[in-house]
Design a protein around this motif. Structure first.
Motif, mmCIF file in Angstrom:
data_model
loop_
_atom_site.group_PDB
_atom_site.id
_atom_site.type_symbol
_atom_site.label_atom_id
_atom_site.label_comp_id
_atom_site.label_asym_id
_atom_site.label_seq_id
_atom_site.Cartn_x
_atom_site.Cartn_y
_atom_site.Cartn_z
ATOM 1 N N ALA A 69 0.835 -1.208 0.000
ATOM 2 C CA ALA A 69 0.000 0.000 0.000
ATOM 3 C C ALA A 69 0.866 1.252 0.000
ATOM 4 N N ARG A 70 1.982 1.216 0.726
ATOM 5 C CA ARG A 70 2.883 2.386 0.744
ATOM 6 C C ARG A 70 3.520 2.623 -0.622
ATOM 7 N N GLN A 71 3.676 1.543 -1.412
ATOM 8 C CA GLN A 71 4.161 1.733 -2.777
ATOM 9 C C GLN A 71 3.107 2.429 -3.632
ATOM 10 N N ALA A 72 1.837 2.141 -3.347
ATOM 11 C CA ALA A 72 0.754 2.743 -4.117
ATOM 12 C C ALA A 72 0.411 4.150 -3.633
ATOM 13 N N ARG A 73 0.540 4.376 -2.309
ATOM 14 C CA ARG A 73 0.153 5.668 -1.729
ATOM 15 C C ARG A 73 1.111 5.979 -0.582
ATOM 16 N N SER A 74 1.947 6.973 -0.769
ATOM 17 C CA SER A 74 3.041 7.237 0.178
ATOM 18 C C SER A 74 2.535 7.578 1.572
ATOM 19 N N HIS A 75 1.316 8.155 1.694
ATOM 20 C CA HIS A 75 0.827 8.579 3.015
ATOM 21 C C HIS A 75 -0.068 7.517 3.650
#
Length: 913
Positions: free
Chosen positions: A352-358
Motif C-alpha cells: 500500500a505504501r508503494q501505491a500511496r506514500s501517506h
C-alpha cells in the motif's frame, strides 16, 4: 576516537596453500619477497600496514588515489619479480573507502567487512574497486572494466564493482567469486520479500542439513509458492558450486519441451547423439546443484523426467512448486499455509505504501486493516491486488466492496477451497473495478505466453482497444497489480520498451472471461498473435546476419514462449505454410543458440506433412534448414540426405549455393577435403548476381581447405582477397575472421611477425565486438606463435587467458586447441605431468566430438611426450598413427587407429598419475 573517511587496501595471495604443499622451502623465500614488495609499494604512497594475517595485508591510506597507486605499483612489482620454481605469486587486491574507527592501531567498522568481502571476490592479479570509490578516481590514468552488480557474502545490498585495468597488467579474469557470480539464472526480486521467515528456515533445513533430493512446495495458485522458492534459492547460491537453475513450466506448450528448456536454462549446449536428460545427468553427475522448477504440475511427464535426473545423479537437488504432489519416492512435501495475520498486515502495508506514500491515511485504523486482511485469508496475490486499490480507495471502501464480492462468490462457488474463493473474489473484484476498455485489454493479453512488449500488445489487441490507448491501459493494469513490469539488466524496464508479465492465475482468469464472449474474439486474437510473431521472426532473422545480432538473439529468446504458441497454433489448425515460414525464419536462431533439438523436432513434424505443402520453394527451404540443424546436431549423415534431396528438387540459385556450401562444410568437418572442395566449387559455379558476400565466404572456405593441406602460399591470397572485400563493405565480424586466417597462413610460411600482427588485429576486433570466444581463439594463436618464437612462458599466459571464455561457452573445439597449445608450451618447459593432463583432456574431447585434425595433433604431441619420457617405441607408434590420420584427411580414405587412441589414453593417464 574520531571517525574520518579513509581508503583501505586489502591483499591476499591466491592459491597459497597448494603452493606451500608443493614448494615448502621455496615458498619461504617467495613469501619474504612478497612482503618486501608489498611494504615498499604501500609505504611509497604514504600508506600504513595495520595488520597482516598469514600472507594477507591490510593497509590504510588518507586518499583513494594513493591507495590505487600503491595497489598498481605492487601488482607491477609482483608481475615482474622472478619467483623461481614457485612459478608466480598472484595477489588479489581490493580497495574500499569510508569511515572507520581506530582502536589500538586496528580499525573497525562496516567498511572493513566490505573490503574483505570484495577482496574475496577477486582473482590473483586483479584489483577491484566499488563504484562509490571509482567515481573519485575518474582522473586516474587507468581504464575501468564494469563487472556489474554483485551480492557480496553476508551483505544484503548488491555492490557495483569495477576492475582496474592498466597497461602491462593482466586484463582477463574469470567471473567474480560472489553470490551473483555463482552460476544461476534466477529472476531478480523486484519488490521486497515480506514474512515467511519460518518457511524460509524450514526449506533451508530440508535442502541443507537434511539434504532432501526433492522438495515440493505445494499450495493453491496465488499463495506465494514461486516467490518463496525464488527467495530461498537466492539465499542458498553459495551452497551449490554447480549452480541454481530455474525453469517456469507455464510457458511450455508441450511436455516434450521441458528437458531441452531445462538444458538451455542450465547454460548447456545440445550435444550430438545425446538426449537432454542424458546430458543433464552427466553434467550434474556428482556436482552439488539445485533445480528450481516452477509450476511442475503443468505436465505429468515433468515428474517422470525429474525422477530420471535424481536417480542419475548423486548430489543434484530439486525444489519444485506445484498445486499437487508429484508422487515420487524421493519427494518431501512442504505444504504452504496462508500468511499469518501479522504477516498479512505487513505485506498489505508494504504494498500500500508503494501505491500511496501517506498510507495509512485518516480514518484507516489498525483494526480496520486487520479486519480487511482477515477477509483476504492470508493469500499473497489477493493481498497485493487489494493493496493496489489504495491508490483510489480507502480501507473501509475496499473492505465494503470485498465483502459484497465474497458473499456472491460463496453462493455461487461452494465447491472451491475457501482460500481459493478469496483469491477468486479478489481477482473478480479487481476486474470489476476496471473500465470496459481496461477489461477488454485484460482479456486480450491473456493470449500471450510468458512476457510481452507494449508493441506486441498494441498490434495483437488493436481489435479490442485503440492502439494509442494501450500503453496507458497497460500502465493502469500494472498500477493495479494485475500486470508486472519485468526487470531488465538489473533495473526496471521503461514501460514503452519493457516487457510485461501476466501471472498464471490472472492469465487463467482472463482467458476464461474471453471464452465467455464466444469463439470469435479468441480466434481473432490468436490469428493476430500468430501474424505478429511471424513478422517478428522474419525481421529478427535478417538482423541475425548484421550488427544487431546480439539484440535479435535476445529478442527471440525473450519471446520464445509466444513463438512456440504461434507455431503450435499454425500447425494444429493446418496452416502449414505459416508454420513452415516460421520454422525457416527461426533456423539461424536455433543454430546460434544451440536449441538444435527443438528446431529438429519442429522441422521433422512439418516434413512429415510435406504432402500437404503446396509451396515447393518452402519445401526446399525447410530441407535446407533441417540439413543445417542436423549438421550442427546429432547426424551429419541425415544432414547430407536432407541437403542432397534439397538439391534434387532443383531449388532457386541462392538455396542451391547455400546447400553446396553447407555440404562442403560437412565434408570438411568429416575430414574429406576432396568432397569439400567439390561442393565449394559447385557453389561458386552457381550464377547469382549480387552475391559477392557468398562468393567471398566460399573463397575463404577454399582457403581454409588449402590451409588444412598446408598449402599456405595458395591459402594466403584467398584470405587477403576476403579481407579486402570485408573491409570494403564494413563487415567487422568477417574482417576479424579474415585476419585470423591470414595469421595462420603467415605462420605456415614462417612469417611469424606478420602472423603475430594479424592475430593481434583479429583479437582486437573480436574484443571490440564483445565476441569473447573468438577473441579467445585469437589469443590461442598468439600463444602458438610465442611457442615457436621460443617464449613458452608468454604462450602459457595467452592460453590461460583464453581458456575461461571457452569453458563458459562449452566451445569444445576451442578447448581442445587451447589444451594442445598448453601441451606444446609445457613440453618445452619440461613440465611433463601438466603436459600429460592437458593432452589427456584434448584427447577425450577430440574423440568425443570427432575432430580428426585435432586427433592427429594429439598423436603428434603424444609422440613428443613419450619420447621425453624415454619410451621411443610409443613415440614411433604415435607418429605413425598421426601420419596415417593426416593422409586420410587429404585423400578422404578411411583410417582405423581406434586401438592406438586407447593405448595413448592409458599412457597419458599414467603420466597424470
Amino acid at each position: 576516537m574520531e571517525q574520518s573517511p579513509l581508503t583501505f587496501l586489502f591483499t591476499d595471495i591466491e592459491g597459497s596453500t597448494p603452493l606451500w604443499e608443493r614448494f615448502p622451502v621455496a615458498m619461504r623465500g617467495a613469501l619474504a619477497q612478497h612482503d618486501v614488495l608489498l611494504h615498499e609499494a604501500i609505504r611509497s604512497q604514504g600508506g600504513t600496514v595495520f595488520k597482516t594475517v598469514g600472507d594477507a595485508f591490510c593497509a590504510v591510506f588518507d586518499t583513494p588515489q594513493r591507495a590505487l597507486e600503491a595497489a598498481l605499483s605492487a601488482q607491477f612489482s609482483l608481475l615482474n619479480e622472478n619467483w623461481g620454481e614457485v612459478g608466480a605469486l598472484k595477489v588479489r587486491m581490493a580497495l574500499y573507502g569510508g569511515e572507520a574507527e581506530e582502536r589500538g592501531g586496528d580499525y573497525f567498522g562496516t567498511v572493513l567487512n566490505r573490503v574483505a568481502r570484495l577482496q574475496d571476490a577477486g582473482h590473483g592479479g586483479q584489483v577491484l574497486v566499488p563504484a562509490s570509490l571509482q567515481v573519485q578516481l575518474t582522473e586516474a590514468a587507468v581504464k575501468w572494466v564494469d563487472r556489474g552488480f554483485h551480492r557480496l557474502r553476508g551483505i544484503e545490498e548488491p555492490e557495483h564493482i569495477f576492475q582496474v585495468v592498466a597497461d602491462g597488467l593482466p586484463e582477463v579474469f574469470p567471473p567474480l567469486r560472489t553470490q551473483s557470480a555463482h552460476p544461476h539464472n534466477l529472476p531478480s526480486e523486484i519488490t521486497s520479500f515480506v514474512g515467511r521467515r519460518t518457511e524460509v528456515s524450514a526449506l533451508r533445513h530440508l535442502l541443507g542439513e537434511q539434504r532432501a533430493r526433492l522438495v515440493t512446495l505445494t499450495g493453491l495458485g496465488g499463495g506465494g509458492k514461486s516467490r518463496l522458492a525464488l527467495h530461498t534459492a537466492s539465499d542458498l547460491l553459495w551452497r551449490y558450486p554447480g549452480g541454481i537453475w530455474y525453469v517456469d513450466a507455464v510457458p511450455l506448450s508441450r511436455a516434450e519441451e521441458f528437458s531441452a528448456t531445462l538444458l538451455h536454462a542450465c547454460g548447456l549446449l545440445e550435444e550430438p547423439n545425446k538426449k537432454p536428460l542424458q546430458q543433464l545427468c552427466e553434467h550434474f553427475k556428482s556436482t552439488p546443484a539445485l533445480l528450481l522448477i516452477d509450476s511442475a504440475e503443468r505436465f505429468e511427464e515433468i515428474a517422470d523426467e525429474l525422477a530420471i535426473l535424481l536417480k542419475g545423479t548423486e548430489q543434484l537437488q530439486v525444489l519444485a512448486t506445484s498445486r499437487t504432489l508429484l508422487y515420487l519416492s524421493m519427494e518431501h512435501e512442504y505444504p504452504l499455509n496462508p500468511l499469518s495475520l501479522p504477516e498479512s498486515v505487513e505485506l498489505f502495508s508494504e504494498r500500500a505504501r508503494q501505491a500511496r506514500s501517506h498510507f495509512p491515511g485518516e480514518g484507516e485504523s489498525p483494526a480496520t486493516l486487520e479486519k480487511l486482511c482477515q477477509q483476504l485469508e492470508g493469500t499473497p496475490l489477493a493481498i497485493e491486488l487489494a493493496a493496489a486499490q489504495t491508490r483510489s480507495l480507502t480501507l473501509p471502501q475496499i473492505q465494503e466492496a470485498l465483502q459484497q464480492r465474497f458473499t456472491v462468490l460463496s453462493s455461487r462457488m461452494r465447491d472451491l477451497h475457501p482460500r481459493h474463493r478469496s483469491l477468486r473474489a479478489t481477482i473478480d473484484w479487481s476486474y470489476q473495478t476496471l473500465t470496459d476498455e481496461e477489461q477488454r485489454l485484460f482479456r486480450g493479453i491473456s493470449c500471450f505466453a510468458g512476457s510481452f512488449t507494449t508493441d506486441a500488445a498494441q498490434k495483437v489487441c488493436e481489435v479490442l482497444c485503440p492502439p494509442t490507448a494501450i500503453p496507458e491501459l497497460l500502465a493502469t493494469l500494472r498500477d493495479k497489480s494485475l500486470l508486472r513490469l519485468e526487470l531488465e539488466s538489473g533495473r526496471f524496464s521503461l514501460p514503452e520498451s519493457g516487457r510485461y508479465l501476466l501471472q498464471d492465475s490472472l492469465r487463467e482468469y482472463g482467458a476464461e472471461a474471453l471464452e465467455q464472449e464466444g469463439a470469435a474474439p479468441w480466434t481473432q486474437l490468436r490469428r493476430r498473435h500468430g501474424e505478429y510473431f511471424q513478422e517478428l521472426v522474419q525481421q529478427k532473422a535478417q538482423e541475425l546476419r548484421g550488427p544487431q545480432q546480439r539484440e535479435a538473439l535476445t529478442s527471440l529468446e525473450q519471446d520464445a514462449a509466444n513463438i512456440r504458441v504461434a507455431q503450435e497454433h499454425f500447425q494444429s489448425t493446418g496452416q502449414l505454410r505459416q508454420a513452415g515460414r516460421l520454422a525457416v525464419g527461426l533456423g539461424r536462431f536455433w543454430e546460434i543458440r544451440g536449441w538444435l533439438r527443438e528446431g529438429r523436432e519442429r522441422l521433422l513434424r512439418l516434413l512429415r506433412q510435406e504432402h500437404a505443402l503446396s509451396d515447393p520453394l518452402l519445401l526446399t527451404e525447410l530441407l535446407l534448414t533441417a540439413g543445417r540443424l542436423e549438421w550442427n546436431g546429432a547426424s551429419p549423415e541425415l544432414a547430407v540426405r536432407y541437403l542432397e534431396r534439397c538439391l534434387d528438387l532443383q531449388p532457386r540459385a541462392q538455396i542451391e549455393r547455400t546447400a553446396h556450401t553447407v555440404l562442403g562444410m560437412i565434408a570438411f568437418s568429416l575430414g574429406d577435403l576432396v568432397v569439400s572442395d567439390r561442393h565449394y566449387e559447385a557453389a561458386l559455379a552457381v550464377q547469382i548476381d549480387g552475391d559477392a558476400v557468398g562468393e567471398a565466404t566460399l573463397k575463404a572456405n577454399l582457403g581454409i581447405n588449402a590451409l588444412t593441406r598446408e598449402e599456405f602460399a595458395r591459402a594466403l591470397p584467398l584470405f587477403e582477397e576476403s579481407l579486402a572485400f570485408r573491409q570494403k563493405i564494413g563487415d567487422t565480424v568477417r574482417q576479424a575472421h579474415a585476419w585470423n586466417c591470414i595469421g595462420a597462413a603467415a605462420a605456415g610460411l614462417d612469417a611469424l611477425e606478420r602472423a603475430t600482427a594479424a592475430f593481434s588485429q583479429s583479437q582486437s576486433l573480436y574484443q571490440s565486438l564483445g565476441d569473447l570466444v573468438h577473441a579467445a581463439h585469437a589469443r590461442i594463436n598468439l600463444g602458438d606463435i610465442a611457442v615457436r618464437q621460443g617464449n613458452p612462458e608468454a604462450a602459457l599466459l595467452a592460453y590461460e587467458a583464453a581458456l575461461p571464455s571457452l569453458r563458459d561457452t562449452e566451445d569444445w573445439r576451442g578447448i581442445v586447441v587451447c589444451r594442445l597449445g598448453q601441451t606444446s608450451a609445457l613440453l618445452v618447459l619440461e613440465h611433463l605431468e601438466q603436459a600429460g593432463s592437458a593432452l589427456l583432456e584434448a584427447l577425450v574431447l577430440s574423440r568425443r566430438q570427432h575432430y580428426k585434425e585435432n586427433q592427429a595433433s594429439v598423436l603428434e604431441l603424444a609422440a613428443l611426450l613419450t619420447e621425453k619420457q624415454g619410451f621411443l617405441d610409443r613415440a614411433d607408434q604415435a607418429r605413425l598413427g598421426a601420419a596415417q590420420l593426416r593422409a586420410s584427411l587429404i585423400t578422404g580414405l578411411p583410417c582405423d587407429i581406434g586401438q592406438l587412441f586407447t593405448e595413448v589414453d592409458l599412457w597419458l593417464n599414467s603420466v597424470k598419475s
